[in-house]
Every structure is written in structure tokens, then in C-alpha cells.
Design a protein around this motif. Structure first.
Motif, PDB file in Angstrom:
ATOM      1  N   TRP A 163      -4.367   1.553  -1.519  1.00 34.69           N
ATOM      2  CA  TRP A 163      -4.774   1.542  -0.181  1.00 34.69           C
ATOM      3  C   TRP A 163      -6.140   2.047  -0.022  1.00 34.69           C
ATOM      4  CZ3 TRP A 163      -0.042   3.337   3.117  1.00 34.69           C
ATOM      5  CH2 TRP A 163       1.179   2.443   3.035  1.00 34.69           C
ATOM      6  N   GLU A 171      -6.423   5.526   2.458  1.00 30.14           N
ATOM      7  CA  GLU A 171      -5.641   5.604   3.474  1.00 30.14           C
ATOM      8  C   GLU A 171      -4.240   6.316   2.786  1.00 30.14           C
ATOM      9  OE1 GLU A 171      -5.235   2.764   6.409  1.00 30.14           O
ATOM     10  OE2 GLU A 171      -3.448   3.242   7.003  1.00 30.14           O
ATOM     11  N   ARG A 172      -3.833   7.400   3.139  1.00 28.01           N
ATOM     12  CA  ARG A 172      -2.711   8.325   2.580  1.00 28.01           C
ATOM     13  C   ARG A 172      -3.124   8.580   1.310  1.00 28.01           C
ATOM     14  NH1 ARG A 172      -1.668   8.844   7.868  1.00 28.01           N
ATOM     15  NH2 ARG A 172      -1.113   7.086   9.039  1.00 28.01           N
ATOM     16  N   VAL A 213      -4.175  -2.447   2.312  1.00 26.79           N
ATOM     17  CA  VAL A 213      -3.563  -3.684   3.116  1.00 26.79           C
ATOM     18  C   VAL A 213      -4.097  -3.796   4.498  1.00 26.79           C
ATOM     19  CG1 VAL A 213      -1.302  -3.576   1.894  1.00 26.79           C
ATOM     20  CG2 VAL A 213      -1.522  -1.805   3.904  1.00 26.79           C
ATOM     21  N   ASN A 214      -4.778  -2.578   4.965  1.00 29.36           N
ATOM     22  CA  ASN A 214      -5.377  -2.717   6.242  1.00 29.36           C
ATOM     23  C   ASN A 214      -6.735  -3.115   5.805  1.00 29.36           C
ATOM     24  OD1 ASN A 214      -3.383  -1.873   7.984  1.00 29.36           O
ATOM     25  ND2 ASN A 214      -3.883   0.222   7.195  1.00 29.36           N
ATOM     26  N   LYS A 291      -0.969  -7.917   4.926  1.00 33.68           N
ATOM     27  CA  LYS A 291      -0.162  -7.546   6.141  1.00 33.68           C
ATOM     28  C   LYS A 291      -0.930  -7.968   7.332  1.00 33.68           C
ATOM     29  CE  LYS A 291      -0.519  -2.760   8.402  1.00 33.68           C
ATOM     30  NZ  LYS A 291      -0.797  -1.344   8.473  1.00 33.68           N
ATOM     31  N   GLU A 295       0.937  -3.480  13.204  1.00 33.49           N
ATOM     32  CA  GLU A 295       0.139  -2.228  13.260  1.00 33.49           C
ATOM     33  C   GLU A 295      -1.097  -2.639  13.935  1.00 33.49           C
ATOM     34  OE1 GLU A 295       0.680   0.326  10.130  1.00 33.49           O
ATOM     35  OE2 GLU A 295       2.302   1.386  11.218  1.00 33.49           O
ATOM     36  N   ARG A 328       3.943  -9.270   3.331  1.00 31.85           N
ATOM     37  CA  ARG A 328       4.521  -7.991   3.804  1.00 31.85           C
ATOM     38  C   ARG A 328       5.351  -8.151   5.001  1.00 31.85           C
ATOM     39  NH1 ARG A 328       1.423  -3.058   4.898  1.00 31.85           N
ATOM     40  NH2 ARG A 328       2.792  -1.835   3.736  1.00 31.85           N
ATOM     41  N   PHE A 330       6.551  -5.440   6.583  1.00 31.18           N
ATOM     42  CA  PHE A 330       6.377  -4.300   7.607  1.00 31.18           C
ATOM     43  C   PHE A 330       5.683  -4.846   9.006  1.00 31.18           C
ATOM     44  CE2 PHE A 330       3.658  -0.520   8.555  1.00 31.18           C
ATOM     45  CZ  PHE A 330       4.762   0.412   8.761  1.00 31.18           C
ATOM     46  N   LYS A 364       9.543  -2.778   2.408  1.00 32.13           N
ATOM     47  CA  LYS A 364       9.560  -1.560   1.953  1.00 32.13           C
ATOM     48  C   LYS A 364      10.907  -1.212   1.748  1.00 32.13           C
ATOM     49  CE  LYS A 364       5.211   0.195   4.555  1.00 32.13           C
ATOM     50  NZ  LYS A 364       4.873   1.223   5.621  1.00 32.13           N
ATOM     51  N   ASP A 369       9.952   3.403   7.606  1.00 28.33           N
ATOM     52  CA  ASP A 369       8.597   3.724   6.997  1.00 28.33           C
ATOM     53  C   ASP A 369       8.580   4.845   5.988  1.00 28.33           C
ATOM     54  OD1 ASP A 369       5.934   3.499   6.157  1.00 28.33           O
ATOM     55  OD2 ASP A 369       5.034   4.319   8.229  1.00 28.33           O
ATOM     56  N   PHE A 370       9.098   4.462   4.532  1.00 32.44           N
ATOM     57  CA  PHE A 370       8.870   5.630   3.585  1.00 32.44           C
ATOM     58  C   PHE A 370       9.279   7.151   4.073  1.00 32.44           C
ATOM     59  CE2 PHE A 370       5.047   2.768   2.490  1.00 32.44           C
ATOM     60  CZ  PHE A 370       5.657   1.848   1.750  1.00 32.44           C
ATOM     61  N   GLU A 397       2.965  10.523   1.339  1.00 32.54           N
ATOM     62  CA  GLU A 397       2.464  10.311   3.040  1.00 32.54           C
ATOM     63  C   GLU A 397       3.439  11.250   3.688  1.00 32.54           C
ATOM     64  OE1 GLU A 397       2.292   6.572   4.426  1.00 32.54           O
ATOM     65  OE2 GLU A 397       1.939   7.274   6.355  1.00 32.54           O
ATOM     66  N   TYR A 398       4.669  10.982   3.684  1.00 31.63           N
ATOM     67  CA  TYR A 398       5.722  11.842   4.284  1.00 31.63           C
ATOM     68  C   TYR A 398       6.581  12.980   3.483  1.00 31.63           C
ATOM     69  CZ  TYR A 398       5.341   8.224   7.911  1.00 31.63           C
ATOM     70  OH  TYR A 398       4.967   7.292   8.737  1.00 31.63           O
ATOM     71  N   HIS A 531       0.692  12.523   9.661  1.00 32.59           N
ATOM     72  CA  HIS A 531       1.979  12.744   8.869  1.00 32.59           C
ATOM     73  C   HIS A 531       2.089  13.912   7.899  1.00 32.59           C
ATOM     74  CE1 HIS A 531       2.413   8.179   9.269  1.00 32.59           C
ATOM     75  NE2 HIS A 531       2.498   8.770  10.493  1.00 32.59           N
TER      76      HIS A 531
HETATM   77  C1  BDP Z   1       2.396   3.523   7.241  1.00 37.91           C
HETATM   78  C2  BDP Z   1       1.072   4.309   7.144  1.00 37.91           C
HETATM   79  C3  BDP Z   1      -0.186   3.558   7.471  1.00 37.91           C
HETATM   80  C4  BDP Z   1      -0.115   2.252   6.542  1.00 37.91           C
HETATM   81  C5  BDP Z   1       1.453   1.411   6.894  1.00 37.91           C
HETATM   82  C6  BDP Z   1       1.256  -0.026   6.301  1.00 37.91           C
HETATM   83  O1  BDP Z   1       0.971   5.367   7.860  1.00 37.91           O
HETATM   84  O2  BDP Z   1      -1.416   4.148   7.150  1.00 37.91           O
HETATM   85  O3  BDP Z   1      -1.074   1.261   6.784  1.00 37.91           O
HETATM   86  O4  BDP Z   1       2.244   2.174   6.639  1.00 37.91           O
HETATM   87  O5  BDP Z   1       2.236   0.104   5.287  1.00 37.91           O
HETATM   88  O6  BDP Z   1       3.342   4.240   6.560  1.00 37.91           O
HETATM   89  O7  BDP Z   1       0.973  -0.816   6.526  1.00 37.91           O
END
Ligand code: BDP
Length: 702
Positions: A163, A171-172, A213-214, A291, A295, A328, A330, A364, A369-370, A397-398, A531
């Protein structure tokens, strides 16, 4: 004088210790002399009959590994002829592969005392994986005489997802900046990229998505394609293909078109041309990860089209090439009445059968979310006509970022081994994603990487085990968490038997300990923000499903999200056999209880304690167990490198402090609803709810 200087240099290096850079590919000299000599007799040459860059990587790795492990230079020759006592690399099926015929990237190691050790692979990559497997045998102290080992990957595409952003952030990511130095590429190619490829190849990872992915549309520009091509050139000799995350409206934003509607002919042409441009620069390009409509990311639904329409457009662009689309699943809408748990299933199951053959839908492991513990996503098993791939998160992340020690193999295994019951007993999630349940034509698995530019790659040295475990399970999901830990410890930290045992024990318990102080009994915490800091009180956000209270639903009666028929009925997305396990609060296993039920505070659980008392007990036991981890770790001091020892010791101190912070935050906050005292046997928190709230606020400051 010169001598003294050299001596000082040596001593200072010793004092500096192991910086963790070499990961599990340390290849330090084997201290057991008889064993080393026995190995040396079996490996007097490496016969490489071929010129491919992948075979050359295999021979080079063997030579480097043997140099370190045995302290001697083993020559690479082109033909073994009648010579014996060496390693022969052979791209062919083994003459008697036994019951397992070599397919795909599988390998077979065979050896006889008086002959050669042969590494058979059907493909060049197979030989490379076999070479790493042979080195692993040596690194973990196993015999190479009378070798007979066949291993075949159960999943075809085994990827890391990075990421990583163009500006070097991740990211994360918790291990420093991105590994990819976009500003320097393509002219400057960091030698570290090769070590990254070696580490992945040693596990059998054969693909990497290099960007977030973003996604930034920049990755579709000629400037960036050239940079990515430079990475691909480094990865290719290790059998690793590069993939790119796609910014769905790129045709509009950088292509200058009026729309990015996937059904628009001009948009389709733009993607076909773009794909051709990419393949011209990177002939073995792997494909796209997307993605979309998730979000806030744009996607086909912005034009009234479906996810299938979007994915199929990209599949069409990839048609002339050997590339795939990983789309994805998600997705979840900002609907205050909806249950986010149900969103992906609702959105994707109606599309089953509508995706092009080149599309795989990436799901996922859990429906949210994870989280530290989640039930498996109900999509697994419910898309028989669409290949589904697994997305695990390696980056923590978590899971307490890079400070908390959590060995993740048990998280991955727990999901893979769960039975979906879609085709009767034994229809595990693993069998969905390895394709054996629905005869998928394509199989894939992805792990969101925990790597960064920190010298030791993962920040916390113990987190290297998570990269390792992901890779090993991506290759063979039947391996055990314990077995993988054992290998990793021996290759990375120590081979001293009692230290191996102690470290393995910490690793095997680490996830449950974390869950206890962080999210026991099926609590979850995917609320907004970084997180990291506890914030169970968070009730305001731009969307309801980005608040904490949305997930835990604490009130004066009890705690937990009712997902049975009296609530959101998310349970109905599972097969009756699965529902049966979870839909009765009396019999629902405690780890999943609050995922599916709103349970009264005073309700007696199977442990004999009330919900409130059980929660308190778990929060306290979890935090206390970090002290147990500290004590165990202290015992291995003589057996591990001093720098690694000190690093982990420090992180465990922080972990303990933060575990208490999590414990106090939950307990003090939930107490405002439960109105129950903390059980007398447990000490009271030394601070107030206001104190812990103030502490969490600090994490929001810039
Ligand atoms: C979440 C994350 C975020 C990710 C998103 C994803 O907080 O940063 O962009 O998932 O998987 O867990 O797209």
C-alpha cells in the motif's frame, strides 16, 4: 596500528549486533562441525545446465548460501557428467516423482548418499524454489542424505500487496518509508530490491503489487511505467511479476476523456492502449488490482455500472496478454441502517457468473476489516462461478503496529481451516481459495505487506515471522503455524533447542494474548482514525460505520452486535451448519460471542462468570500475559543476538504499557454502561476514564 584498527572495527561490529537485514536468509556458518562436514561432502559442486536468469539466481543463491553455511566456495559448473557429490539443477520432472507428479512451480529434491542431490522443477521457478528449500534443509539442520521431498504450491498467484504511495509513505505501514524510491527510479536501482526479491522467492511468492489500492493515477503515466519496469527487471530473475493498483477514473484524469464509464468505447480503447504500453515496457506484467466504489474511491457504479462491468473492461484490455484483474470485494455503503458485515456479500453474490475469465475477486478474510479476530467472510463458498482470492493483512494495522508482538500464522490458519459447509462437511475456506471446492480455473492469495525501508524490513524484528508465515502458507496452507514458527526461529534467531521452544511458545500464544487485552469475546474496533489508540467511546464521524459505538453497541442492557434474525440477520449469509454454531448465544463459542449477539452484562457464560466479569478477567489476563512474554523472552538472552534481544525487550515494555492502556480504556468506558464493579480479585485501574480519553486524544494531534 592497522591491526588495532581492524580489531576495533570487528569489536564495534560485534557490539552493534545483528541488524536484521538478512531476514531468514542469514546463512551463518553451521557451528556443528560433523554436520557441516557431512553437508560439505554432499555439495561439492552446483551443476547448472541452462542459461535462464531464474536458473542463474538459483545457482547463485545456492553458492552464496553454501559459502556462508559451510564456509567454502562451491563451484558452479555447467555439466555434472559422471561426477557425484554435488547439486544438479534440472528443469524436468523427476523420474519417479511418486504419487505427486510435478506441476506448476512445484519442486522435488532427491538425493542419494553416493550420488547427487537433484533439484527438479517443471519450470525454472520450480528449480529456484527447490534451491531455497534445499538451503532451508541445511539452515534448519536437517539431513540431506537420502532426500526425497516433493512440494507443489496449492495456489497459483501468490502475491504481496504494497500500500505504497508515490511520495514514499505507506498506508498502514509501520516499518519506515516505502522500499520503492520512486524519485530515483529508473536511473538508480537500489540493491535492496534484489534482496526483497530473494526473500520473497525463498517463500514462493511470485507477484507483487507495488502501489497502494487507494491508487494514484500517476502509475498509469509513461514516467511511472518506466520506473515500475525497472523494478520488474530486478524481480524477474526471481520469478516475481509486478502488478499495479489502478485508479479507476484514470482514463478521464490522465487520459483526458470526458468519462471513465467502463462501457464507453473510448474508455475501453484507452485502457487497451494503456495496457499495450505497459506490456511493451514490462512483457511479463502481471495485471491490475482494483479498489473501486469503496471508501470514497471512484468506480463503475458512478456511471450506473456494476463491479463486473468495471472488471470486465480491464479484462478485455488484458486479453492479448497473460495478465489478470484482481477486483477487490472490500465495499460497504454509508448506510446507518445497514450492517457493514453484510455489504460485500450483498453486492457481489448477485454478480456471480458475470465476471470475465481473467477476473478474480479478492476478498478480505473477514467481512469487516482485518480485526484481531473475525469470522470468515460469508463470500467464501458463495461465489461458485467466480474465482475468489484471499486477502490477508500482514501489516499490523489493528495489531499494535510494530510494537506489539503478534504472530499471525494462527490468524491466517484459523480462517483457512474454517468450514463453510457449502458442499457439506470439509468445505473449508482453504478449499475455496485453492480452487478445489468449485474447480476454479484460477487461484490467488494476497498479503498486505509489512515491509518498509527500516533496516530490518519490518520494524519489529518479530514481525519478519509474519511475512515469512504468510509466504509459506500461500504456498502450502496445510503447513502448521507451529512448524512455520520453528523453521523461522531456527533460520532467523537461534537453533539452541530450549530457546527455540521458548520463543515458539511466546509466538503461539501471542495472538490470543493480544485479543484478550484488545478485543476479547468477539469485540471489534474498525473505527476511524489511526487504528492504534483505544477509543471505544468514539461516537462522531462522517459516517456512522466509522464510529466505535456502531460496532460494540454497548448500552445499559449489554454489549455486542445482534446479527441473528432478531438483529441484522447477517448470520443468514452463512450455511445452516455455520449458523447453527453461532446463532445461539448459549452455545456460540466465546471468541465469536459479541460478533453475533447483544449479551446482557449479567448473563452467565460457559466459564461460570457473567459477561462483565469475563470481560474484565480477559482484559486483565491479557495485559498481565505481556509480563509473561517479557519473562519468557528474558530467558533466551544467551541464545539470541544482543541487538535483537535488546530491541524486542524494549518493544515488550511498550507493549505492556499499551496493553494496560487498552484494558483500562475498555473497562472504564464499558463500566459506565454495565454499572458493575471490577471483580474484587482484580486491581482497579490507576486512572480515570478522563485520563485515558486524554491519552487517546494525544494520538489525534498533528
Ligand atoms: C482499511 C484501511 C485503509 C485501506 C482499506 C482497504 O484502514 O487504509 O485503504 O482498509 O483495504 O483497513 O482498502
Amino acid at each position: 596500528m592497522k591491526r588495532i584498527l581492524l580489531c576495533l572495527l570487528f569489536i564495534s561490529q560485534l557490539a552493534f549486533g545483528d541488524d536484521g537485514y538478512r531476514l531468514w536468509l542469514k546463512y551463518d556458518l553451521i557451528k556443528d562441525v560433523p554436520k557441516r562436514e557431512a553437508y560439505a561432502r554432499s555439495v561439492q559442486f552446483i551443476a547448472l545446465n541452462g542459461t535462464s536468469s531464474i536458473l542463474k539466481s538459483a545457482a547463485d543463491e545456492l553458492q552464496m548460501g553454501l559459502q556462508g553455511l559451510l564456509g567454502k566456495t562451491v563451484p558452479i559448473i555447467t555439466n555434472a557428467g559422471s561426477r557425484t557429490g554435488g547439486i544438479v539443477l534440472s528443469v524436468a520432472s523427476a523420474p519417479n516423482a511418486g504419487s505427486q507428479t510435478l506441476v506448476a512451480d512445484g519442486y522435488q529434491l532427491t538425493g542419494r548418499k553416493s550420488g547427487n542431490i537433484t533439484i527438479f522443477g517443471k519450470t525454472d521457478s520450480g528449480v529456484l524454489y527447490g534451491a531455497f528449500a534445499l538451503l532451508r534443509q541445511l539452515q534448519t539442520g536437517q539431513s540431506v542424505e537420502n532426500l526425497s521431498l516433493t512440494s507443489i504450491p496449492k495456489i497459483q498467484y501468490r502475491l504481496l500487496n504494497h500500500w505504497d504511495n508515490t511520495n514514499g509513505t505507506i498506508e498502514r505501514g509501520y516499518a519506515g518509508e516505502s522500499l520503492w524510491k520512486w524519485y530515483e527510479l529508473p536511473a538508480t536501482v537500489d540493491p535492496r530490491y534484489r534482496d526483497y526479491a530473494r526473500a520473497n522467492a525463498s517463500l514462493g511468492i511470485n507477484g507483487t503489487v507495488v502501489n497502494n489500492v487507494n491508487a494514484s493515477a500517476r502509475f498509469m503515466t509513461a514516467e511511472y511505467i518506466e520506473k515500475v519496469a525497472a523494478l520488474a527487471n530486478v524481480f524477474r530473475p526471481y520469478g516475481i511479476r509486478v502488478y499495479l493498483s489502478v485508479y479507476f477514473p484514470a482514463a478521464k484524469t490522465i487520459g483526458g476523456l470526458k468519462t471513465s464509464d467502463p462501457l464507453d468505447p473510448e474508455v475501453r480503447k484507452w485502457w487497451a492502449d494503456k495496457t499495450r504500453e505497459i506490456y511493451t515496457a514490462i512483457p511479463d506484467f502481471g495485471g491490475f488490482l482494483v479498489k473501486a466504489n469503496s471508501e470514497g474511491e471512484p468506480g463503475p457504479q458512478d456511471y450506473g455500472r456494476t463491479h463486473a462491468d468495471g472488471a470486465n473492461m480491464l479484462a478485455e484490455a488484458l486479453k492479448p496478454y497473460d495478465g489478470i484483474v484482481m477486483w477487490r470485494a472490500f465495499v460497504y455503503k454509508a448506510d446507518p441502517k445497514a450492517d457493514r458485515f453484510k455489504a460485500a456479500h450483498e453486492e457481489f453474490t448477485p454478480l456471480d457468473g458475470q465476471f470475465d475469465k481473467k477476473v478474480i475477486v479478492q476478498v478480505k478474510n473477514g467481512p469487516i476489516d482485518f480485526q484481531p479476530r473475525e469470522p470468515f467472510s460469508p463470500l467464501f463458498g458463495n461465489m461458485p462461478k467466480t474465482p475468489l482470492s484471499m486477502e490477508f493483512q500482514i501489516t499490523q494495522e489493528y495489531l499494535g503496529f510494530a510494537t506489539h508482538w503478534v504472530y499471525e500464522a494462527p490468524i491466517f490458519k484459523e480462517c483457512l481451516e474454517t468450514d463453510t459447509y457449502v458442499k457439506g462437511k470439509g468445505s473449508t475456506v482453504a478449499r475455496v481459495i485453492d480452487g478445489s471446492l468449485h474447480q476454479y480455473t484460477m487461484t490467488a492469495i494476497a498479503g498486505v505487506a509489512n515491509t518498509g525501508a527500516d533496516r530490518n524490513w519490518t520494524g519489529n524484528p518479530m514481525a519478519q515471522a509474519n511475512w515469512y508465515a504468510y509466504g509459506r502458507l500461500a504456498w502450502d496452507h496445510t503447513l502448521s503455524s507451529e512448524g512455520i514458527a520453528d523453521e523461522w526461529i531456527k533460520m532467523t534467531l537461534t537453533r539452541e533447542p530450549s530457546a527455540v521452544k521458548t520463543i515458539k511458545n511466546i509466538m503461539m500464544r501471542s495472538r490470543e494474548i493480544y485479543v484478550n487485552y484488545n478485543t476479547p469475546l468477539g469485540l471489534s474496533r474498525p473505527w476511524s482514525g489511526v487504528h492504534f489508540a483505544p477509543e471505544p467511546w468514539q461516537e462522531k464521524s462522517v459516517r456512522p460505520d466509522w464510529t466505535a459505538i456502531y460496532y460494540h453497541r454497548a448500552d445499559s442492557i449489554g454489549l455486542g452486535f445482534d446479527r441473528t434474525a432478531t438483529g441484522s440477520n447477517a448470520l443468514a449469509q452463512y450455511r445452516p451448519e455455520v449458523q447453527q454454531q453461532w446463532n445461539n448465544p448459549e452455545t456460540c463459542p466465546l471468541p465469536y460471542l459479541l460478533w453475533f449477539h447483544h449479551v446482557p452484562w449479567t448473563k452467565k457464560l460457559s466459564t461460570g462468570r457473567t459477561l462483565w466479569d469475563e470481560l474484565c478477567t480477559r482484559f486483565y489476563t491479557g495485559a498481565d500475559s505481556v509480563m509473561w512474554m517479557q519473562k519468557q523472552w528474558a530467558q533466551v538472552k544467551p541464545a539470541v543476538d544482543p541487538a535483537i534481544f535488546a530491541d524486542v525487550t524494549g518493544r515488550l515494555i511498550t507493549q505492556h504499557k499499551e496493553a494496560i492502556w487498552w484494558r483500562d480504556s475498555w473497562v472504564l468506558y464499558l463500566q459506565t454502561y454495565s454499572k458493575q464493579p471490577i471483580p474484587a480479585s482484580l486491581p482497579k485501574p490507576e486512572r480515570t476514564l478522563e485520563d485515558v480519553k486524554a491519552l487517546s486524544e494525544i494520538y489525534k494531534l498533528r
